[in-house]
Design a protein around this motif. Sequence first.
Motif, PDB file in Angstrom:
ATOM      1  N   ARG A  23       0.877  -1.278   0.211  1.00  0.00           N
ATOM      2  CA  ARG A  23      -0.026  -0.155   0.122  1.00  0.00           C
ATOM      3  C   ARG A  23       0.907   1.177  -0.040  1.00  0.00           C
ATOM      4  NH1 ARG A  23      -1.020  -3.575   3.519  1.00  0.00           N
ATOM      5  NH2 ARG A  23      -3.093  -4.798   3.537  1.00  0.00           N
ATOM      6  N   CYS A  24       0.379   2.397  -0.460  1.00  0.00           N
ATOM      7  CA  CYS A  24       1.013   3.535  -0.585  1.00  0.00           C
ATOM      8  C   CYS A  24       1.462   3.920   1.083  1.00  0.00           C
ATOM      9  CB  CYS A  24       0.150   4.778  -1.145  1.00  0.00           C
ATOM     10  SG  CYS A  24       1.128   6.288  -1.150  1.00  0.00           S
ATOM     11  N   PRO A  25       2.609   4.193   1.022  1.00  0.00           N
ATOM     12  CA  PRO A  25       2.938   4.669   2.692  1.00  0.00           C
ATOM     13  C   PRO A  25       2.197   6.071   3.067  1.00  0.00           C
ATOM     14  CG  PRO A  25       5.010   4.435   1.183  1.00  0.00           C
ATOM     15  CD  PRO A  25       3.754   4.434   0.424  1.00  0.00           C
ATOM     16  N   GLN A  26       1.713   7.042   2.139  1.00  0.00           N
ATOM     17  CA  GLN A  26       1.231   8.072   2.491  1.00  0.00           C
ATOM     18  C   GLN A  26      -0.597   7.720   2.546  1.00  0.00           C
ATOM     19  OE1 GLN A  26       2.605  10.750  -0.723  1.00  0.00           O
ATOM     20  NE2 GLN A  26       3.612  11.941   1.142  1.00  0.00           N
ATOM     21  N   PHE A  27      -1.346   7.833   3.391  1.00  0.00           N
ATOM     22  CA  PHE A  27      -2.670   7.625   3.239  1.00  0.00           C
ATOM     23  C   PHE A  27      -3.462   8.228   2.064  1.00  0.00           C
ATOM     24  CE2 PHE A  27      -2.009   7.430   7.845  1.00  0.00           C
ATOM     25  CZ  PHE A  27      -2.299   6.040   7.920  1.00  0.00           C
ATOM     26  N   GLU A  42       0.352  10.990  -5.977  1.00  0.00           N
ATOM     27  CA  GLU A  42       0.301  11.828  -4.866  1.00  0.00           C
ATOM     28  C   GLU A  42      -1.053  11.352  -3.895  1.00  0.00           C
ATOM     29  OE1 GLU A  42       0.398  16.649  -3.806  1.00  0.00           O
ATOM     30  OE2 GLU A  42       0.430  15.905  -6.000  1.00  0.00           O
ATOM     31  N   SER A  43      -0.597  11.538  -2.689  1.00  0.00           N
ATOM     32  CA  SER A  43      -1.686  11.253  -1.696  1.00  0.00           C
ATOM     33  C   SER A  43      -2.429  12.659  -1.329  1.00  0.00           C
ATOM     34  CB  SER A  43      -0.966  10.763  -0.565  1.00  0.00           C
ATOM     35  OG  SER A  43      -1.856  10.955   0.659  1.00  0.00           O
ATOM     36  N   PRO A  44      -3.572  12.314  -1.126  1.00  0.00           N
ATOM     37  CA  PRO A  44      -4.644  13.606  -0.710  1.00  0.00           C
ATOM     38  C   PRO A  44      -4.208  14.151   0.677  1.00  0.00           C
ATOM     39  CG  PRO A  44      -5.777  11.682  -0.571  1.00  0.00           C
ATOM     40  CD  PRO A  44      -4.646  11.238  -1.281  1.00  0.00           C
ATOM     41  N   LEU A  45      -3.399  13.436   1.450  1.00  0.00           N
ATOM     42  CA  LEU A  45      -2.913  13.861   2.620  1.00  0.00           C
ATOM     43  C   LEU A  45      -1.332  14.198   2.701  1.00  0.00           C
ATOM     44  CD1 LEU A  45      -4.683  11.443   4.983  1.00  0.00           C
ATOM     45  CD2 LEU A  45      -5.300  13.764   4.516  1.00  0.00           C
ATOM     46  N   ALA A  46      -0.673  14.326   1.662  1.00  0.00           N
ATOM     47  CA  ALA A  46       0.669  14.658   1.337  1.00  0.00           C
ATOM     48  C   ALA A  46       0.774  16.076   2.077  1.00  0.00           C
ATOM     49  CB  ALA A  46       1.235  14.971  -0.181  1.00  0.00           C
ATOM     50  N   GLY A  47       1.902  16.129   2.730  1.00  0.00           N
ATOM     51  CA  GLY A  47       2.264  17.272   3.517  1.00  0.00           C
ATOM     52  C   GLY A  47       1.627  17.467   4.948  1.00  0.00           C
ATOM     53  N   ILE A  48       0.722  16.408   5.264  1.00  0.00           N
ATOM     54  CA  ILE A  48       0.071  16.508   6.518  1.00  0.00           C
ATOM     55  C   ILE A  48       0.919  16.139   7.639  1.00  0.00           C
ATOM     56  CG2 ILE A  48      -1.879  15.580   7.885  1.00  0.00           C
ATOM     57  CD1 ILE A  48      -2.898  17.574   6.213  1.00  0.00           C
ATOM     58  N   ASN A  49       1.079  16.662   8.695  1.00  0.00           N
ATOM     59  CA  ASN A  49       2.008  16.512   9.727  1.00  0.00           C
ATOM     60  C   ASN A  49       1.197  16.300  11.416  1.00  0.00           C
ATOM     61  OD1 ASN A  49       4.522  16.319   8.276  1.00  0.00           O
ATOM     62  ND2 ASN A  49       4.205  18.236   8.030  1.00  0.00           N
ATOM     63  N   ASP A  96       4.188  14.015   6.377  1.00  0.00           N
ATOM     64  CA  ASP A  96       4.037  14.100   5.295  1.00  0.00           C
ATOM     65  C   ASP A  96       3.024  12.895   4.680  1.00  0.00           C
ATOM     66  OD1 ASP A  96       4.141  15.143   2.546  1.00  0.00           O
ATOM     67  OD2 ASP A  96       5.933  13.666   1.965  1.00  0.00           O
ATOM     68  N   GLY A  97       1.968  12.967   5.578  1.00  0.00           N
ATOM     69  CA  GLY A  97       0.908  12.088   5.248  1.00  0.00           C
ATOM     70  C   GLY A  97       0.982  10.286   5.667  1.00  0.00           C
ATOM     71  N   ALA A  98       2.420  10.463   6.381  1.00  0.00           N
ATOM     72  CA  ALA A  98       2.689   8.884   6.509  1.00  0.00           C
ATOM     73  C   ALA A  98       2.901   8.753   7.944  1.00  0.00           C
ATOM     74  CB  ALA A  98       3.792   8.468   5.708  1.00  0.00           C
ATOM     75  N   VAL A  99       2.465   7.583   8.574  1.00  0.00           N
ATOM     76  CA  VAL A  99       2.913   7.041   9.970  1.00  0.00           C
ATOM     77  C   VAL A  99       4.184   6.759   9.929  1.00  0.00           C
ATOM     78  CG1 VAL A  99       2.459   5.402  11.730  1.00  0.00           C
ATOM     79  CG2 VAL A  99       0.374   6.576  10.655  1.00  0.00           C
ATOM     80  N   GLN A 100       5.168   7.162  11.123  1.00  0.00           N
ATOM     81  CA  GLN A 100       6.614   7.060  11.509  1.00  0.00           C
ATOM     82  C   GLN A 100       6.615   5.917  12.133  1.00  0.00           C
ATOM     83  OE1 GLN A 100       8.560   9.478   9.609  1.00  0.00           O
ATOM     84  NE2 GLN A 100       6.402   9.496   8.797  1.00  0.00           N
TER      85      GLN A 100
END
Length: 720
Positions: free
Chosen positions: A225-229, A280-287, A652-656
């Motif tokens: 799955r894409c790392p970014q939601f 590109e994820s719709p949540l890209a840039g979200i922190n 950046d929209g991904a869980v660490q």
Amino acid sequence: MAISRRAFLKSSAVVGGGLAIGFNLSGCARAQYPHYSAADLQPNAFLQVTPSGEVILQLHKSEMGQGVYTGMATMAAEELNMDPALITVQQAEFHPDFRDPEFYVMITGGSSSIKLNYVIVREAAATVAALLRAAAAEHFSLPESALNLKDGKAVHAGGEVGFAGLIEIARSLPSPKQVTLKSPQDFQYIGHYNKRLDALAKVTGKATFGIDLQYPDALTAVLLRCPQFGGKVQSFDASQALSKSGVKLVIEVDGAVAVLADTYWQARQAAATVKLVWGESPLAGINSDSLRAERHQLLVSEDGKNVEEKGERSAAIGERFDAVYDVPYLAHATMEPMNALAVATAEGIEVWTGNQSPDIALSEIADATGFKREQIRIHNQMLGGGFGRRIMSDYLVEAARIAQLSGRPVKLVWSREDDMRGDFYRPNSTVAMAATIANNEVSSLQAKVVAPSIIGGFVQFVTNSILPQWLPNGLHKKIGGLAADTDPAASEGLVHSDYEFPYMRTDYVMQKTSIPIGYWRSVGHSQNAFFMESFIDELANRTAQDPVMFRLAHLAKDSRRRKVLELAAAKANWGKPPAGQFQGVAVHESFSTVVAQIVNVSVSDFKIKVHKVVCAVECGMAINPDIVIMQMESGIVFGLTAALKGEITVVDGAVQQSNFHDYEILRMNESPEIEVYRVDTAAAPTGVGEPGVPPLAPALANAVFAATGQRLRQLPLRLA
């Protein structure tokens, strides 16, 4: 557990012939029971007595460690006057009769299983008992008053007959329109039975969980799955993966990439070699940090929706005192990662898994695959932990789609990393607590909550299950949007409080941006108890009052919390901790159950050590007293993990976080001494699966304040 082809075909037929009793709760046309047999007498759904005399309970709630397997059997056994261990428990498939009378879907959650079925299951068993007694009276030519049931037999002074000898007569009798339930003073098992019926199978490895299942010629699937939601695959190169041993197929599945192989290890190793290009994820840039900053800004810029207001605003006189609290996203981190085994044919789909809401899953699989609900079957298993995560159907849908697109039986297995980074998380949340104090008396208590809405995303799944399928596309989601800004989970535990102050108010501001969120053990109570009980402690400190006495002084006179708090304080020797230790207290009601906890801590080199937790609980009548204790202990450990360690961060929209090395759980050497006490009552049982969690974080934070003078308003607790 291996499923043979023969067993797979037989699963569409019958689970033995016999006598079955249950209740139609759906108010619509009756669908045939999944456990139907032509030999059965089935006026309803919950209980069967087979021609061999075996009593079978259809367990319509998911057993995920909370004890419903034993609790439901105990309630049925009470009315049948038989040892609960003599009842065979089978996990029920979906049927409208198993829909929850409160949630209107077949679901396990909200600590409601025992509470909502206390009468239903007992009435089902009492109906079976009435039919068997009537059959025995005819068999012996005796009045029913001369007969009793005991451990699978009808007995009288001169003889006995097993249930097997009564089935033929019982099938010919009309079901009673009313039954009389046992009085609590006559209970032999309810309130007394403490054997855990599923324990032996679990400790010997005989219990079947979803991850144990096998199917002939099934491939194991790993899904990339894409790392970014929300991101989807644009292209991929699987040439290297396809050259690996055991790999059979690599396919795109709804924006992800599935690697299918003979074994999990082969699929996992091959998946690591697939070259992927993600869109590109719709949540890209979200922190998570920026989301927290946004919530703090919303506290100032938005009035929000008023959820509750009591008293007159003019009563809020005196000096104003404010405090802002924060909690992070949290993962469920179940010990058994998500998994499902799916078989797709032209006629339909069957899925074997562990899930908390097969009703919702049926609708989700139907939407994703194009099959009708009636063409899909879900065979539920025991769950290796749920905590609300397995209410969601994503992993079932994934397995069904992989099976459908590949044309092969497929067992989808998530890794721990998949599970940690693809969860539906406990929402991050911020609250501004405020009070006014005049002449050392608190004149008002107010809260403004800023949090994303769980129900806004979830309600579409529920409406999809209970509303007609012919409704226009998208209407279910629109209903979810309408419900979002009134999400009761966001404020539960802050509203309907037993605390009494001249003026009280709670407002909710919905944060629109969020990563996927869902129901986490105790839901909104998990954070709102921390907010409320921490602030109550702050008010006690500001008015120079003992924290326990302050609470008692402001609780309603008829509040159930009083006895629970007083019991906890007495058992914990409140105010007299061992040398070098400090105490904190919290009391909270959730899911109709009241829990008070007192935590003893010490602090050294900025490290918090929890020595002891004393817990008092009032949950109505305890069906299985030991299970109540187990669930309080479980909730305390779960709550300690969250309070001391739990935090999911997003960049950046991904869980660490990815595994237990960076999302730690409480270790055995960190677990404190735990004592649990019950306030006995004859009232109907309430929930115990979740209420042990909410008071722990505030009680711990309050103890840390007593030890250090530092007021920690953010979880997890970290000393500076």
